[in-house]
Design a protein around this motif. Structure first.
Motif, PDB file in Angstrom:
ATOM      1  N   GLU A  36       0.831  -1.214   0.000  1.00 53.13           N
ATOM      2  CA  GLU A  36       0.000   0.000   0.000  1.00 53.13           C
ATOM      3  C   GLU A  36       0.861   1.258   0.000  1.00 53.13           C
ATOM      4  O   GLU A  36       0.482   2.282  -0.566  1.00 53.13           O
ATOM      5  CB  GLU A  36      -0.933  -0.006   1.210  1.00 53.13           C
ATOM      6  CG  GLU A  36      -2.033  -1.053   1.131  1.00 53.13           C
ATOM      7  CD  GLU A  36      -3.131  -0.806   2.134  1.00 53.13           C
ATOM      8  OE1 GLU A  36      -3.729   0.298   2.117  1.00 53.13           O
ATOM      9  OE2 GLU A  36      -3.384  -1.702   2.961  1.00 53.13           O
ATOM     10  N   ARG A  37       2.028   1.177   0.623  1.00 57.46           N
ATOM     11  CA  ARG A  37       2.947   2.323   0.633  1.00 57.46           C
ATOM     12  C   ARG A  37       4.372   1.818   0.449  1.00 57.46           C
ATOM     13  O   ARG A  37       4.818   0.937   1.177  1.00 57.46           O
ATOM     14  CB  ARG A  37       2.811   3.104   1.948  1.00 57.46           C
ATOM     15  CG  ARG A  37       3.706   4.335   2.021  1.00 57.46           C
ATOM     16  CD  ARG A  37       3.374   5.218   3.212  1.00 57.46           C
ATOM     17  NE  ARG A  37       2.140   5.965   3.010  1.00 57.46           N
ATOM     18  CZ  ARG A  37       0.978   5.677   3.561  1.00 57.46           C
ATOM     19  NH1 ARG A  37       0.865   4.631   4.365  1.00 57.46           N
ATOM     20  NH2 ARG A  37      -0.096   6.402   3.338  1.00 57.46           N
ATOM     21  N   LEU A  38       5.085   2.358  -0.523  1.00 60.08           N
ATOM     22  CA  LEU A  38       6.463   1.966  -0.776  1.00 60.08           C
ATOM     23  C   LEU A  38       7.388   2.533   0.285  1.00 60.08           C
ATOM     24  O   LEU A  38       7.167   3.649   0.785  1.00 60.08           O
ATOM     25  CB  LEU A  38       6.918   2.463  -2.157  1.00 60.08           C
ATOM     26  CG  LEU A  38       6.267   1.792  -3.369  1.00 60.08           C
ATOM     27  CD1 LEU A  38       6.528   2.626  -4.616  1.00 60.08           C
ATOM     28  CD2 LEU A  38       6.777   0.376  -3.551  1.00 60.08           C
ATOM     29  N   GLY A  39       8.430   1.784   0.638  1.00 64.32           N
ATOM     30  CA  GLY A  39       9.465   2.279   1.531  1.00 64.32           C
ATOM     31  C   GLY A  39      10.426   3.197   0.793  1.00 64.32           C
ATOM     32  O   GLY A  39      10.227   3.512  -0.389  1.00 64.32           O
ATOM     33  N   PRO A  40      11.497   3.637   1.454  1.00 64.63           N
ATOM     34  CA  PRO A  40      12.433   4.580   0.832  1.00 64.63           C
ATOM     35  C   PRO A  40      13.035   4.061  -0.473  1.00 64.63           C
ATOM     36  O   PRO A  40      13.118   4.808  -1.456  1.00 64.63           O
ATOM     37  CB  PRO A  40      13.503   4.780   1.906  1.00 64.63           C
ATOM     38  CG  PRO A  40      12.796   4.486   3.204  1.00 64.63           C
ATOM     39  CD  PRO A  40      11.808   3.406   2.880  1.00 64.63           C
ATOM     40  N   LEU A  41      13.471   2.793  -0.506  1.00 69.97           N
ATOM     41  CA  LEU A  41      14.043   2.255  -1.737  1.00 69.97           C
ATOM     42  C   LEU A  41      12.994   2.198  -2.836  1.00 69.97           C
ATOM     43  O   LEU A  41      13.241   2.625  -3.973  1.00 69.97           O
ATOM     44  CB  LEU A  41      14.614   0.852  -1.490  1.00 69.97           C
ATOM     45  CG  LEU A  41      15.100   0.106  -2.745  1.00 69.97           C
ATOM     46  CD1 LEU A  41      16.248   0.856  -3.411  1.00 69.97           C
ATOM     47  CD2 LEU A  41      15.496  -1.324  -2.411  1.00 69.97           C
TER      48      LEU A  41
END
Length: 371
Positions: free
Chosen positions: A268-273
């Motif tokens: 649902e939400r991408l991390g920093p990478l």
């Protein structure tokens, strides 16, 4: 292995190249849009590997071959790439094509990391040479069936073309739905026109129609016919294989293509990478990257880690490394394991969600259900 991706901008790689064969559908009748996204992800990761020093100082080079959704063409490409000395194979989107490529790679002792094809039986039996980043079809499509049940659907029709992939999907859906009180009706698209599909939906009392057919034909005409048939107002159209993810779907169907739930393999939400890679992919593609582009990036990231840790010149050692992979990907940590019913080393599991294009803003995707 637990090596995170290197940061771009360090010493560029030099020396003799390490070759990876890359398979993708880049011409019709292949799904060209999916192939373009897959290749963008593969190439972005390879470029970043090289900017960070390559593989022990050697440049990583992709040798790309177009499969055009043709299993025989894919098999010939595997033979050619093996002869060129590639360290491993990567990619492919179409499941039936990937199955042919995997069988040939296994026979030749060539490691193959499959990016996007989901057919459970990717190989005839268990093998150590093939691994997969995408989830098995049974995992994703059961998630889709759970979404249908939660939405209250108990009479579901599938408009299906004849193929191993669509037949497998139909079986997975039926086996999951039937014990939970839902019926699945098959509509054979070898004999039905889009108008006849509408009549059949009404006759069977279906509340949902799933498109298990090719894109754009006959998927687009079926959607148009159903949307314009006043008798079917309120019927849900679904596309588990993910067609609405790509801009071509919206360009061809406009408002008719909104609100069609499909499977995508993203959190649902991408991390920093993932966010950084997503921005880079958007710049390369000129449009929002699909989950297929992230699969391509993760594939090369994993292969680069394996080749750094186990060497580039021994295919058996490369294939033997799958159980030891622990790599940060764009959508989570990637590890490979054995999954019942799946003969290849499998990432179990990448994130799975059911999403659609928001009718109020078709450039926005709504997450409707998660695994």
């Amino acid at each position: 292995m637990s090596t995170p991706p290197s940061t771009p901008g360090t010493q560029p790689a030099d020396g003799p190249s390490v070759l990876i064969g890359a398979l993708a559908p880049l011409t019709r009748p292949g799904w060209v849009e999916a192939g373009r996204h897959l290749l963008a992800g593969l190439r972005l990761a390879a470029d970043e590997v090289n900017l960070a020093g390559g593989i022990a100082g050697r440049r990583l080079e992709l040798v790309v071959r177009d499969t055009a959704a043709d299993p025989q063409r894919a098999t010939a490409a595997v033979d050619e790439l093996a002869g060129l000395g590639v360290a491993a194979l990567a990619g492919e989107y179409h499941s039936v094509v990937a199955r042919a490529a995997a069988a040939r790679a296994d026979a030749l002792g060539l490691p193959f990391l499959c990016s996007s094809a989901v057919l459970d039986e990717l190989t005839e039996g268990p093998t150590e040479r093939v691994a997969r980043v995408a989830p098995a079809q049974s995992h994703g499509w059961r998630t889709y069936a759970d979404f249908l049940l939660a939405a209250g659907h108990r009479r579901i029709a599938v408009a299906a073309d004849p193929s191993v992939y669509w037949a497998s999907g139909t079986r997975i859906l039926r086996d999951h739905l039937a014990p939970r009180g839902a019926a699945l009706v098959e509509l054979d698209m070898r004999t039905l026109t889009p108008a006849a599909v509408c009549d059949a939906l009404l006759a069977h009392g279906a509340t949902a129609l799933l498109l298990l057919v090719g894109h754009p034909e006959p998927a687009v005409p079926i959607v148009r016919a159903v949307r314009r048939d006043g008798r079917l107002a309120g019927l849900t159209i679904g596309a588990p294989a993910g067609q609405p993810e790509f801009p071509e779907w919206d360009a061809l169907l406009g408002a008719d293509g909104a609100g069609v739930p499909f499977l995508r393999y993203l959190p649902e939400r991408l991390g920093p990478l993932g966010a950084r890679v997503g921005d880079a992919l958007r710049e390369r593609l000129g449009e929002a990257p699909s989950f297929v582009a992230f699969e391509g990036y993760d594939t090369v990231t994993v292969l680069a880690d394996v080749l750094r840790s186990h060497g580039c010149d021994d295919r058996a050692r490369t294939a033997g490394a799958w159980p030891h992979v622990a790599v940060e990907g764009t959508r989570g940590e990637i590890r490979f394991s054995r999954v019942p019913g799946v003969g290849v080393r499998q990432w179990a599991w990448p994130p799975v969600q059911v999403a659609d294009r928001d009718p109020a803003d078709r450039d926005r995707f709504r997450v409707l259900h998660t695994a």
